[in-house]
Scaffold this motif. Sequence first.
Motif, PDB file in Angstrom:
ATOM      1  N   SER A 178       0.811  -1.232   0.000  1.00  0.00           N
ATOM      2  CA  SER A 178       0.000   0.000   0.000  1.00  0.00           C
ATOM      3  C   SER A 178       0.833   1.266   0.000  1.00  0.00           C
ATOM      4  O   SER A 178       0.284   2.354   0.149  1.00  0.00           O
ATOM      5  N   ASN A 179       2.137   1.162  -0.202  1.00  0.00           N
ATOM      6  CA  ASN A 179       2.992   2.347  -0.071  1.00  0.00           C
ATOM      7  C   ASN A 179       2.909   3.231  -1.313  1.00  0.00           C
ATOM      8  O   ASN A 179       3.422   2.873  -2.376  1.00  0.00           O
ATOM      9  N   ASP A 180       2.279   4.378  -1.168  1.00  0.00           N
ATOM     10  CA  ASP A 180       2.181   5.380  -2.244  1.00  0.00           C
ATOM     11  C   ASP A 180       1.721   4.729  -3.547  1.00  0.00           C
ATOM     12  O   ASP A 180       2.404   4.754  -4.575  1.00  0.00           O
ATOM     13  N   HIS A 223      -8.294   0.132  -1.368  1.00  0.00           N
ATOM     14  CA  HIS A 223      -8.046   0.685  -0.029  1.00  0.00           C
ATOM     15  C   HIS A 223      -6.803   1.575   0.001  1.00  0.00           C
ATOM     16  O   HIS A 223      -6.243   1.816   1.072  1.00  0.00           O
ATOM     17  N   ARG A 224      -6.404   2.075  -1.162  1.00  0.00           N
ATOM     18  CA  ARG A 224      -5.148   2.819  -1.257  1.00  0.00           C
ATOM     19  C   ARG A 224      -5.137   4.119  -0.459  1.00  0.00           C
ATOM     20  O   ARG A 224      -4.073   4.619  -0.102  1.00  0.00           O
ATOM     21  N   ASN A 225      -6.317   4.660  -0.137  1.00  0.00           N
ATOM     22  CA  ASN A 225      -6.369   5.919   0.608  1.00  0.00           C
ATOM     23  C   ASN A 225      -6.711   5.719   2.087  1.00  0.00           C
ATOM     24  O   ASN A 225      -6.948   6.686   2.808  1.00  0.00           O
ATOM     25  N   GLU A 233      -7.482   1.917   9.365  1.00  0.00           N
ATOM     26  CA  GLU A 233      -8.524   1.440   8.451  1.00  0.00           C
ATOM     27  C   GLU A 233      -8.008   0.296   7.581  1.00  0.00           C
ATOM     28  O   GLU A 233      -8.716  -0.706   7.361  1.00  0.00           O
ATOM     29  N   LEU A 234      -6.789   0.444   7.086  1.00  0.00           N
ATOM     30  CA  LEU A 234      -6.239  -0.596   6.208  1.00  0.00           C
ATOM     31  C   LEU A 234      -6.033  -1.907   6.967  1.00  0.00           C
ATOM     32  O   LEU A 234      -6.404  -2.981   6.484  1.00  0.00           O
ATOM     33  N   ILE A 235      -5.446  -1.825   8.150  1.00  0.00           N
ATOM     34  CA  ILE A 235      -5.214  -3.050   8.931  1.00  0.00           C
ATOM     35  C   ILE A 235      -6.530  -3.751   9.229  1.00  0.00           C
ATOM     36  O   ILE A 235      -6.634  -4.981   9.129  1.00  0.00           O
TER      37      ILE A 235
END
Length: 496
Positions: free
Chosen positions: A406-408, A442-444, A449-451
């Motif tokens: 998910s990094n940038d 889920h990139r933003n 939230e991502l976890i």
Amino acid sequence: MAQLNYQVLKESGYDGFVLEQAPEKVMQFGEGNFLRAFVDNFIDIANEKAGFNGKVVLVQPIAQGLTELINQQEGLYTLYLRGSEKGEKVDQKRVISAVSRCINPYENWEKVLETARSGELEIIVSNTTEAGIVHDTESTFDQVPPVSFPAKLTRVLYERFTAGRKGIIMLSCELIDNNGKELLRCVNQYIDDWKLSEDFRRWVNEENIFCSTLVDRIVPGRIRDPKEVESLNAKNGYEDPLTDVGEVFGIWVIEGPQELEDRLPFRKAGVPVIVVPDVTPYKKRKVRILNGAHTGFVPGAYLAGFDIVRDCMHDDTVRGYMNRMLYEEVIPTLPLDKKDLEEFAQAVQDRFNNPFVNHELMSISLNSTSKWRARNMPTFLDYVKEKGSLPICLTTSFAAYAAFYSNDVQALTEQGLICRRPKGNEYTVSDDRYVLEFFYSHRNDSPEELIHAVMTNTEMWGMDLTTVAGFEEAAGRILKTIREEGALKAFGECLE
């Protein structure tokens, strides 16, 4: 310069062990780099140190292969075992003389059957790739040769049975679970398909020993630098297009009755081959320590700016993080002797520090979702169950996995998920399409939230990971650290 054979080897002044003539005690389906750097190396040492006095007949498993070249060199080839042992660089050369010849069964099937009838044959070895052990209904008894490897083996065993010979020891090296049992299952299917006698079935199942085995040695196989090839040729005094290269570490675990310790020549020779009643704990050891170490530190190490495994072992933080994960979180959950496990973990560090192999982190990162589930998640859950607390390094590895995916995020393409790491370059995450689409959607997300989204994706993990007490909160906090202060900072916090 002359090509390697026995006369050329003698003229070169080579002073190592050479066995020119001996009975053909082993038939080997497979003539590729791996078996020649692994099994045939061990047999060569057994000839020297245990008096095995046996040659290996190679059988080319597919239509295209090395038969002609192997026979031109009278079975000889040069093997280099390279790597690191206890931090010291190792580069060992040995000319392997265990191979007698190679047979192309697509041109000389009768020679294979003739070897099968031999009273000198004791062992059959195979490594015909993961796809090799299959029951192919198109294979028939009368084909020359039958299509599938198990069908070829069934014909070999039938030829041996009708010649009144004793059973053999079958050592299957294919990279599938229970390879020996699966191979025997296929042979029994062909006995059914071909309506062979019940006496033959009884002989196959009672007089032969089909062993499942676990093999472990990285074999790059070739020296790719033309200048190094030229230099070695000049030093050796011959050309050898069959030159093989493997890492110095190697272990072969054979599942079978204890009597095999004496029937096989390896224990007396002092080579790393062991016979055990169940290979499962050793497979678990390899998957959780060796493979689990890779998956545990690679995503975070890549985000921290590293590109190859060896460089990670030269960094105190990454190496310290990996070792704490192995010694304090993985090893306590495994059902083998602690000293044995610790020695294996030490060998893993040496293997990762191999000065001859540039193992790229991005190649290891492929399909990290299924890898973390298979390699790290079982250890994580076992640790939580046994200790009643979270394993901090494995928790960090999960957060680092989520960070890597998910990094940038830049784009989702046919090639994969395009991300950018802190040092500025773009990289492509490769995984199942549904995984890549999930992370893109889920990139933003915030770290928390991502976890939550990742942990509750039961398709990825087979369970809701938020049910593990404290895991979601800890991983969310670590992911935030990775995004704000870097993966190396998160690794370092595991060592405090």
